[in-house]
Write an enzyme that holds these catalytic residues in place. Sequence first.
Site, PDB file in Angstrom:
ATOM      1  N   THR A 153     -14.065  15.795   7.243  1.00 45.39           N
ATOM      2  CA  THR A 153     -12.891  15.464   6.279  1.00 45.39           C
ATOM      3  C   THR A 153     -11.354  15.183   5.901  1.00 45.39           C
ATOM      4  O   THR A 153     -11.930  17.527   6.412  1.00 45.39           O
ATOM      5  CB  THR A 153     -13.755  14.846   4.522  1.00 45.39           C
ATOM      6  OG1 THR A 153     -12.630  14.310   4.073  1.00 45.39           O
ATOM      7  CG2 THR A 153     -13.770  16.414   4.018  1.00 45.39           C
ATOM      8  N   CYS A 207      -8.514  16.462  -4.159  1.00 43.83           N
ATOM      9  CA  CYS A 207     -10.161  15.837  -3.873  1.00 43.83           C
ATOM     10  C   CYS A 207     -10.916  17.608  -3.721  1.00 43.83           C
ATOM     11  O   CYS A 207     -10.637  18.553  -3.033  1.00 43.83           O
ATOM     12  CB  CYS A 207     -10.436  14.594  -2.604  1.00 43.83           C
ATOM     13  SG  CYS A 207      -9.093  13.503  -3.746  1.00 43.83           S
ATOM     14  N   HIS A 265     -16.453  12.842  -0.322  1.00 49.34           N
ATOM     15  CA  HIS A 265     -14.462  13.807  -0.688  1.00 49.34           C
ATOM     16  C   HIS A 265     -14.597  13.240  -2.237  1.00 49.34           C
ATOM     17  O   HIS A 265     -14.946  11.456  -2.007  1.00 49.34           O
ATOM     18  CB  HIS A 265     -13.883  13.161   0.968  1.00 49.34           C
ATOM     19  CG  HIS A 265     -13.092  12.959  -0.189  1.00 49.34           C
ATOM     20  ND1 HIS A 265     -12.232  12.954   1.392  1.00 49.34           N
ATOM     21  CD2 HIS A 265     -11.957  12.517  -0.645  1.00 49.34           C
ATOM     22  CE1 HIS A 265     -10.770  13.372   1.389  1.00 49.34           C
ATOM     23  NE2 HIS A 265     -10.700  12.837  -0.295  1.00 49.34           N
TER      24      HIS A 265
END
Lengths: 160, 199
Positions: free
Chosen positions: A22, A28, A45
């Site tokens: 990711t 996040c 994520h």
Amino acid sequence: MQELFVNMGEMAALKSSGVLTTVGLGSCIGLTIYDPVAQVGGMAHIFLARNPNSEKAPELPGKYADTGVKALIDLVESLGARQRRLEAKLAGGANIFNNLSANGLSIGQQNIIAVREQLEKYQIPIVGEQVAGNKGRKMRLSIETGIVIVTSVGQQPVEI
Amino acid sequence: MEMNYQQLDFLKELANIGTGHATTALSTMLDNKRLVIDVPEILLISFDQISTHIGALDQIVAGIYIGVSGDIQGHMAFILDFESAKTLVRSLTDNKVDISDELGQSALQEVGNIMVTSYLNALATMTDLFLAPSVPAVAIDMAGAVWDSILAGAAVADIITLIKTMFTADEIEISGSILFLPSEQDFGRLAQSLGMEAY
């Protein structure tokens, strides 16, 4: 080698080999859970701590910590992982813009707290993390080894 | 959410005038170099499609973020690729300051502030709404991290409403975009303030 990219709010899992990646984690959280015996790993994520509409399941369960952790556990279990063998690693939860916060806590901090709470609820130990600070991160999980590499701009990659 | 052509045109016009004011302010700071504004885009993007819209997620960008409060709640950002940001800081400081210096980043923050404030002032005048910008913050980081922080700040749900205008300055090779994310309910208020129904 298979490399799957996990976009914002999404999750993915692989068995035996391959890499889950990711890119661009700001506030996040990149969450990986890994079963070393079954060689199964999953990545989410996670965008925010809580699903704002508790009446309705979100379109992307991985988007929120309160729905995403459980959804990720279910996903890796469907590939043969066992919940009691799972180990978690976390990256992200940074405070990229110092003027973005709610109730005194940055969004990144709120995300870190929420993900830790969920992991505790399902009794999954956190065996490594690279969280908070003010830098964006990229996270890669090797399914073969369970090793996670976290990279930030202008810094050496860190193994967790 | 559906809007008719007339409503879209009004919102585009709003973005166009807002960006016009912002780029005029920038042009003044750059010794009146000519800036060209693209046609504004009014985007209603489903959350799972946003990543494809950002471009290369690990590309380094400079982002200046400003929150909007008052009659409507929203989020504004000025985003430019790293090379453009470097050129901009050098042009603004007669080649005296580099973007890696603290002073360079304050310059960038101030430019973003002036541009966003000009945009908001134009919007406020046209709509008769009270719009108050927050203190600006600057970040130089991966595009994905900059966007995810802004979108998380806006707590976007399944559909993201985004008003985006790109501009370029050909003489000095700067390109960037101004983003405005009104909250979903305020998107409607914005439209109503222009004397039309949003939905």
